[in-house]
Design a protein around this motif. Structure first.
Motif, short mmCIF file in Angstrom:
data_model
loop_
_atom_site.label_atom_id
_atom_site.label_comp_id
_atom_site.label_asym_id
_atom_site.label_seq_id
_atom_site.Cartn_x
_atom_site.Cartn_y
_atom_site.Cartn_z
N ILE A 52 11.67 28.46 -41.91
CA ILE A 52 10.72 29.68 -41.18
C ILE A 52 9.42 29.11 -41.27
O ILE A 52 9.04 28.70 -42.36
N VAL A 55 5.57 33.81 -39.43
CA VAL A 55 6.33 34.92 -39.96
C VAL A 55 5.34 36.70 -39.85
O VAL A 55 4.20 36.26 -40.33
N TYR A 57 3.42 40.26 -39.76
CA TYR A 57 3.66 41.56 -40.33
C TYR A 57 2.92 42.53 -39.53
O TYR A 57 2.07 43.15 -39.26
N ALA A 63 8.79 42.96 -41.54
CA ALA A 63 8.42 41.37 -41.08
C ALA A 63 8.89 40.98 -40.79
O ALA A 63 10.26 40.76 -39.84
N VAL A 64 8.47 40.17 -39.24
CA VAL A 64 9.72 39.40 -37.92
C VAL A 64 8.67 38.39 -38.27
O VAL A 64 7.59 37.81 -38.37
N ILE A 65 10.10 37.53 -37.80
CA ILE A 65 9.64 35.59 -38.31
C ILE A 65 9.74 35.44 -36.59
O ILE A 65 10.14 35.58 -35.51
N LYS A 66 8.66 35.34 -36.83
CA LYS A 66 8.03 34.34 -35.23
C LYS A 66 8.46 33.14 -34.76
O LYS A 66 8.33 32.88 -33.68
N GLU A 67 8.62 32.17 -35.50
CA GLU A 67 8.44 31.26 -35.65
C GLU A 67 9.88 29.94 -37.48
O GLU A 67 9.31 30.70 -37.91
N ALA A 68 10.69 29.77 -35.71
CA ALA A 68 12.03 29.20 -37.05
C ALA A 68 13.27 28.14 -36.58
O ALA A 68 12.77 28.13 -35.35
N TYR A 69 13.20 27.29 -36.87
CA TYR A 69 14.33 26.13 -36.94
C TYR A 69 15.65 25.94 -37.67
O TYR A 69 15.73 26.49 -38.62
#
Lengths: 188, 188
Positions: A52, A55, A57, A63-69
């Motif tokens: 992650i 994130v 808010y 909580a919203v994850i906006k960028e993850a791999y």
């Protein structure tokens, strides 16, 4: 043993791009839920490992994850406990008529080897989706293959002779613990 | 047993907002790596469960998760195998001088109960960060507390009398399997 490049990409494709892999995963999840509901075993699929980065808010409660791999998994997807024994396995679906070893990460093979060394029960479940055939292959048989062959894939015949065909049923859909019983608990 | 509302939020806060929980997690990860490197045990932290809604593919080789949400975990964070036994535990850090039960999900307690019923070894590791004290508490002692108390938190004294203090060392930082040895393998 030779691992072609692009293993990570292949893995992600199987899991996220198409339907490949999802049908088997659904069947195993349903089976694990059956085992859990009937107090037979406690076996769960591990969450997909991700890294992650960002994130948001939007509110105090959210909580919203906006960028993850996606990360390469260091273990197998499934583990748990059955009759006091540690159970660990990986499940893969292939459209080929053979099983490409690139479908399993080197880390996962090493993980399964450690599991067996510590007294656990390890195996892989492989579905040949075009044939509608699903096999249980113990890690012992998987290791024998890897030690004696230089091939980059396991032929279907190997699963037919060294593995166990998992017949699909209504419920549980894929009773793989039946095979564990035959191999490890028969005669008890 | 009473679970206050907002458990999910609290959990996410502990893991993602601040440093709370991270120091203990680091210590346990280092310890697990030590166990793995020294062929003592195979115990891993499970990835954080998330629900993926949107994935972008900026190139053929890359997948970026653009929208995802944290999910309530249905199991504990750590499991694996030690001396042939299935091991399962949850680790929590608190700044209070007591351990709020809201820090552990009901699902996780139920999961630990099932693990023990199937012959596994279950426990929680709790760190009182202001005191620098970390305790091992077996699920059996956790269940006794839940069955005999209506409190929403476990007092530190309960950990002192019914649990085991985990002394921090250089390596492994938090040798919790030493306690497992004392409880389950003493005299073997």
């Amino acid at each position: 043993m030779n691992y072609p490049t692009g293993v990570k990409k292949d893995y992600e494709k199987e899991v996220y791009h198409g339907n490949r892999g999802m049908a088997l995963e659904d069947d195993i999840n349903e089976t694990n839920q059956y085992y859990l509901n009937n107090n037979i075993a406690v076996i769960h699929k591990k969450p997909t490992p991700i890294s992650i980065r960002k994130v948001d808010y939007p509110s105090r409660l959210e909580a919203v994850i906006k960028e993850a791999y996606f990360k390469v998994p260091s273990t197998t997807d499934y583990n748990g406990i059955y009759k006091g024994k540690y159970i660990d396995f990986e499940a893969k679906e292939t459209r080929h008529l053979y099983f490409p070893l690139a479908n399993i990460h080197k880390h996962q093979i090493e993980h399964l080897r450690k599991v067996v060394n510590h007294g656990g029960i390890g195996f892989i479940i492989v579905r040949f989706s075009k044939l509608g055939e699903t096999y249980y292959l113990s890690v012992q048989k998987l290791f024998s293959f890897l030690e004696t062959s230089t091939r980059k894939s396991i032929p279907r015949e190997y699963f037919m002779t060294k593995g166990h065909l998992l017949k699909e049923k209504y419920s549980p859909r894929l009773d793989y613990l039946n095979i564990v019983d035959k191999i490890y608990f028969e005669g008890e």
